[in-house]
Design a protein around this motif. Structure first.
Motif, PDB file in Angstrom:
ATOM      1  N   LEU A 105     -57.178  -1.890 -59.266  1.00  6.47           N
ATOM      2  CA  LEU A 105     -55.909  -2.577 -59.014  1.00  6.47           C
ATOM      3  C   LEU A 105     -55.440  -2.160 -57.625  1.00  6.47           C
ATOM      4  O   LEU A 105     -54.785  -1.133 -57.452  1.00  6.47           O
ATOM      5  N   ARG A 106     -55.775  -2.942 -56.628  1.00  8.93           N
ATOM      6  CA  ARG A 106     -55.621  -2.553 -55.237  1.00  8.93           C
ATOM      7  C   ARG A 106     -54.229  -2.897 -54.693  1.00  8.93           C
ATOM      8  O   ARG A 106     -53.828  -4.067 -54.697  1.00  8.93           O
ATOM      9  N   PRO A 107     -53.512  -1.901 -54.180  1.00 12.23           N
ATOM     10  CA  PRO A 107     -52.179  -2.162 -53.618  1.00 12.23           C
ATOM     11  C   PRO A 107     -52.294  -2.677 -52.177  1.00 12.23           C
ATOM     12  O   PRO A 107     -51.894  -2.012 -51.225  1.00 12.23           O
ATOM     13  N   VAL A 108     -52.801  -3.878 -52.016  1.00 17.41           N
ATOM     14  CA  VAL A 108     -53.040  -4.419 -50.678  1.00 17.41           C
ATOM     15  C   VAL A 108     -51.735  -4.675 -49.938  1.00 17.41           C
ATOM     16  O   VAL A 108     -51.720  -4.811 -48.705  1.00 17.41           O
ATOM     17  N   GLY A 109     -50.625  -4.768 -50.670  1.00 21.11           N
ATOM     18  CA  GLY A 109     -49.337  -4.935 -50.033  1.00 21.11           C
ATOM     19  C   GLY A 109     -48.792  -3.664 -49.421  1.00 21.11           C
ATOM     20  O   GLY A 109     -47.769  -3.687 -48.739  1.00 21.11           O
ATOM     21  N   GLU A 110     -49.467  -2.545 -49.675  1.00 23.59           N
ATOM     22  CA  GLU A 110     -49.084  -1.255 -49.103  1.00 23.59           C
ATOM     23  C   GLU A 110     -49.779  -1.106 -47.746  1.00 23.59           C
ATOM     24  O   GLU A 110     -51.006  -1.115 -47.666  1.00 23.59           O
ATOM     25  N   ARG A 111     -48.989  -0.949 -46.704  1.00 21.07           N
ATOM     26  CA  ARG A 111     -49.542  -0.910 -45.349  1.00 21.07           C
ATOM     27  C   ARG A 111     -50.566   0.194 -45.181  1.00 21.07           C
ATOM     28  O   ARG A 111     -51.580   0.018 -44.482  1.00 21.07           O
ATOM     29  N   ALA A 112     -50.376   1.341 -45.807  1.00 26.20           N
ATOM     30  CA  ALA A 112     -51.260   2.491 -45.605  1.00 26.20           C
ATOM     31  C   ALA A 112     -52.589   2.379 -46.343  1.00 26.20           C
ATOM     32  O   ALA A 112     -53.511   3.131 -46.058  1.00 26.20           O
ATOM     33  N   PHE A 113     -52.698   1.449 -47.287  1.00 22.49           N
ATOM     34  CA  PHE A 113     -53.876   1.399 -48.154  1.00 22.49           C
ATOM     35  C   PHE A 113     -55.165   1.197 -47.372  1.00 22.49           C
ATOM     36  O   PHE A 113     -56.142   1.930 -47.564  1.00 22.49           O
TER      37      PHE A 113
ATOM     38  N   GLY B  21     -53.890 -10.509 -77.329  1.00 22.63           N
ATOM     39  CA  GLY B  21     -52.900 -11.533 -77.571  1.00 22.63           C
ATOM     40  C   GLY B  21     -51.564 -10.999 -78.028  1.00 22.63           C
ATOM     41  O   GLY B  21     -50.586 -11.757 -78.105  1.00 22.63           O
ATOM     42  N   ALA B  22     -51.487  -9.691 -78.334  1.00 25.88           N
ATOM     43  CA  ALA B  22     -50.235  -9.105 -78.809  1.00 25.88           C
ATOM     44  C   ALA B  22     -49.406  -8.506 -77.690  1.00 25.88           C
ATOM     45  O   ALA B  22     -48.356  -7.925 -77.954  1.00 25.88           O
ATOM     46  N   ILE B  23     -49.875  -8.617 -76.433  1.00 22.50           N
ATOM     47  CA  ILE B  23     -49.163  -7.980 -75.333  1.00 22.50           C
ATOM     48  C   ILE B  23     -48.412  -9.003 -74.489  1.00 22.50           C
ATOM     49  O   ILE B  23     -48.668 -10.207 -74.549  1.00 22.50           O
ATOM     50  N   ARG B  24     -47.506  -8.508 -73.701  1.00 23.26           N
ATOM     51  CA  ARG B  24     -46.795  -9.322 -72.714  1.00 23.26           C
ATOM     52  C   ARG B  24     -47.498  -9.087 -71.378  1.00 23.26           C
ATOM     53  O   ARG B  24     -47.189  -8.162 -70.630  1.00 23.26           O
ATOM     54  N   GLY B  25     -48.505  -9.915 -71.108  1.00 30.88           N
ATOM     55  CA  GLY B  25     -49.351  -9.700 -69.955  1.00 30.88           C
ATOM     56  C   GLY B  25     -48.919 -10.477 -68.733  1.00 30.88           C
ATOM     57  O   GLY B  25     -47.788 -10.944 -68.628  1.00 30.88           O
ATOM     58  N   GLY B  26     -49.867 -10.592 -67.779  1.00 29.20           N
ATOM     59  CA  GLY B  26     -49.553 -11.228 -66.522  1.00 29.20           C
ATOM     60  C   GLY B  26     -48.620 -10.399 -65.671  1.00 29.20           C
ATOM     61  O   GLY B  26     -47.879 -10.932 -64.842  1.00 29.20           O
ATOM     62  N   LYS B  27     -48.672  -9.075 -65.842  1.00 31.35           N
ATOM     63  CA  LYS B  27     -47.721  -8.197 -65.167  1.00 31.35           C
ATOM     64  C   LYS B  27     -48.364  -6.841 -64.898  1.00 31.35           C
ATOM     65  O   LYS B  27     -49.191  -6.368 -65.675  1.00 31.35           O
ATOM     66  N   VAL B  28     -47.994  -6.215 -63.779  1.00 31.36           N
ATOM     67  CA  VAL B  28     -48.366  -4.831 -63.496  1.00 31.36           C
ATOM     68  C   VAL B  28     -47.177  -3.956 -63.852  1.00 31.36           C
ATOM     69  O   VAL B  28     -46.088  -4.095 -63.271  1.00 31.36           O
ATOM     70  N   TYR B  29     -47.361  -3.066 -64.814  1.00 35.70           N
ATOM     71  CA  TYR B  29     -46.304  -2.173 -65.281  1.00 35.70           C
ATOM     72  C   TYR B  29     -46.361  -0.845 -64.520  1.00 35.70           C
ATOM     73  O   TYR B  29     -47.370  -0.490 -63.922  1.00 35.70           O
ATOM     74  N   GLY B  30     -45.289  -0.113 -64.619  1.00 35.33           N
ATOM     75  CA  GLY B  30     -45.217   1.203 -64.001  1.00 35.33           C
ATOM     76  C   GLY B  30     -44.476   1.177 -62.679  1.00 35.33           C
ATOM     77  O   GLY B  30     -44.357   0.138 -62.019  1.00 35.33           O
ATOM     78  N   GLN B  31     -43.956   2.322 -62.299  1.00 33.22           N
ATOM     79  CA  GLN B  31     -43.225   2.466 -61.034  1.00 33.22           C
ATOM     80  C   GLN B  31     -44.200   2.824 -59.925  1.00 33.22           C
ATOM     81  O   GLN B  31     -44.924   3.816 -60.013  1.00 33.22           O
ATOM     82  N   TRP B  32     -44.242   2.034 -58.887  1.00 29.60           N
ATOM     83  CA  TRP B  32     -45.155   2.283 -57.775  1.00 29.60           C
ATOM     84  C   TRP B  32     -44.571   3.374 -56.870  1.00 29.60           C
ATOM     85  O   TRP B  32     -43.454   3.240 -56.360  1.00 29.60           O
ATOM     86  N   PRO B  33     -45.314   4.489 -56.624  1.00 33.87           N
ATOM     87  CA  PRO B  33     -44.754   5.615 -55.873  1.00 33.87           C
ATOM     88  C   PRO B  33     -44.911   5.508 -54.363  1.00 33.87           C
ATOM     89  O   PRO B  33     -44.280   6.264 -53.621  1.00 33.87           O
ATOM     90  N   GLY B  34     -45.761   4.592 -53.895  1.00 33.76           N
ATOM     91  CA  GLY B  34     -46.023   4.495 -52.468  1.00 33.76           C
ATOM     92  C   GLY B  34     -47.163   5.399 -52.037  1.00 33.76           C
ATOM     93  O   GLY B  34     -47.552   6.343 -52.743  1.00 33.76           O
ATOM     94  N   LEU B  35     -47.710   5.138 -50.858  1.00 33.64           N
ATOM     95  CA  LEU B  35     -48.875   5.872 -50.376  1.00 33.64           C
ATOM     96  C   LEU B  35     -48.606   6.667 -49.102  1.00 33.64           C
ATOM     97  O   LEU B  35     -49.538   7.204 -48.490  1.00 33.64           O
ATOM     98  N   GLU B  36     -47.362   6.735 -48.664  1.00 36.45           N
ATOM     99  CA  GLU B  36     -47.068   7.613 -47.538  1.00 36.45           C
ATOM    100  C   GLU B  36     -47.411   9.050 -47.936  1.00 36.45           C
ATOM    101  O   GLU B  36     -47.256   9.441 -49.100  1.00 36.45           O
ATOM    102  N   GLU B  37     -47.863   9.824 -46.979  1.00 34.39           N
ATOM    103  CA  GLU B  37     -48.374  11.170 -47.303  1.00 34.39           C
ATOM    104  C   GLU B  37     -47.360  12.005 -48.078  1.00 34.39           C
ATOM    105  O   GLU B  37     -47.719  12.732 -49.007  1.00 34.39           O
ATOM    106  N   ALA B  38     -46.092  11.885 -47.725  1.00 30.52           N
ATOM    107  CA  ALA B  38     -45.063  12.666 -48.407  1.00 30.52           C
ATOM    108  C   ALA B  38     -44.886  12.244 -49.861  1.00 30.52           C
ATOM    109  O   ALA B  38     -44.343  13.009 -50.671  1.00 30.52           O
TER     110      ALA B  38
END
Length: 421
Positions: A58-66, A353-370
């Protein structure tokens, strides 16, 4: 006193042989013979052994640092999911499930395991559902078994084990059934006659031996057939349940990969009385040459999910949740050999079929070194156990206190993420 497991292991003396590969997949199932205390909902847990790289799946291509962290791995083609995350093409066959709301992902999730990055310890904690602060518990029950211990009136299918090991996630006093692929039981007529005579008056021993040989594709002797006929299900009926009207070949016909046969077998059992299934897939330890290794591993996972869906049929698939989880993630930066090293947070794959899909769950922490864990790994923002707990609560209505205190001791589940419909 010899139990049935000892009997089946003892068949090796009489000519039983099993695949001895150290990473042999084992499937473990738990069901209810007299009705279905867990209702119609099915839960499949797939352990991805070897630490799947969630940042490649699951590639975070929207993250500039990736792209900077992964000049080789991030340069390969991928499939857009939501404008921020892309899907590895190794799972592109699951994209129709994403579009249908039957596929989801959890990013930046992990067990409480930190720092040491040992596959064995990580898998133990994942399957035990505990934390390093409770080291004694991970040596005993698995979290799925503890869940089953809380189900009143549960009666599992006949218990037996064939193969290298059982799934630790279902280890414990609640009865389960174990089955491993690539098992060949080659008994001479004399050896079979000996078994029939020794265990003639013990239907449980005879049932275990007969069932093991049936699963291996052998024809039962007349006397064994008579004994099985006295039980609730005959060998012929059991074979029919496994084979009849199956949309995918099971244990016969064209030679299938091990993962395919495991998924087929699990689907067949889940179409019957079984409600819980767990199996493992290997090949996720991608220290070098990750481009090729990840593609092969994802192909097995993709086929397993698609064969489960096909084997279950639309009605049962609509009541099914598949959780694919791994012991930890991998480093954010690729290494000098085109791979990634052991990390911390990773991703879960969720289907059904029992899930609510089409979504990425979880809080994205970011990829900046800090924002990285120890300035090298994806930072965990959720506990993988909480996703499993909310799944079981959503499917089966378990009490939050029971899940936090007994099934996952010490867990704080937090708010319901709404993963289950």
């Amino acid at each position: 006193m010899m139990d049935r497991r000892s009997l089946l292991r003892g068949l090796g003396v009489l000519g039983c042989s099993a695949a001895a590969h150290p990473f042999m997949t084992t499937v473990t199932l738990a069901g209810a013979d007299g009705g279905a205390p867990l209702g119609d909902q099915r839960l499949v847990v797939i352990i991805l052994r070897g630490a799947m790289d969630g940042l490649d799946v699951l590639r975070p291509v929207g993250e500039r640092a990736f792209a900077g962290y992964r000049p080789t791995l991030a340069a390969t083609k991928s499939l857009d999911l939501d404008g921020f995350f892309d899907l590895h093409l190794g799972l592109s066959g699951l994209y129709p499930l994403w579009q249908a709301g039957e596929l989801a992902f959890v990013q930046a999730t992990s067990t409480p395991y930190r720092d040491k990055r040992s596959h064995f310890d990580g898998q133990d904690l994942l399957e035990a559902g505990t934390s390093p602060d409770l080291p004694g518990l991970h040596l005993r029950d698995g979290w799925l078994n503890r869940m089953l211990q809380s189900v009143p009136g549960l009666r599992s299918e006949t218990a037996f084990a064939v193969g290298r090991q059982e799934m630790r996630i279902l280890r414990g006093p609640a009865p389960v059934m174990d089955w491993s692929p690539d098992t060949a039981v080659n008994l001479s007529p004399q050896a079979q006659l000996l078994l029939e005579q020794v265990y003639h008056d013990d239907p449980l021993f005879m049932a275990a031996a007969a069932e093991a040989m049936m699963l291996s594709g052998l024809e039962l002797g007349d006397e064994m057939g008579d004994v099985m006929g006295d039980l609730a299900m005959s060998g012929e009926e059991m074979g029919s349940m496994m084979m009849a009207q199956s949309p995918t070949p099971v244990l016969r016909g064209a030679r299938l990969g091990e993962a395919d046969r495991v998924a087929d077998y699990a689907a067949e059992r889940l179409r019957g009385a079984t409600r819980i299934a767990a199996f493992s897939l290997t090949g996720w330890d991608t220290h070098k040459g990750q481009g090729k290794g990840m593609g092969r591993a994802l192909a097995r996972l993709e086929r397993s999910i698609l064969r489960l869906k096909s084997g279950l049929g639309a009605e049962i698939w609509g009541k099914t949740t598949v959780l694919a989880m791994t012991e930890f993630g991998r480093t954010v930066a690729e290494n000098g050999t085109g791979g990634t090293d052991h990390g911390t947070a990773g991703a879960m794959v969720v289907a059904g079929g029992a899930i609510r899909g089409g979504k990425v769950y979880g809080q994205w922490p970011g990829l900046e070194e800090a924002n990285l864990f120890e300035r090298r790994d994806l930072m965990p923002t959720s506990d993988v156990r909480a996703w499993a707990a909310h799944t079981m609560r959503g499917l089966y209505g378990f009490d939050r206190g029971l899940l936090q205190d007994k099934v996952f001791p010490g867990l704080e589940m937090g708010d319901d993420p709404g993963l289950i419909l």
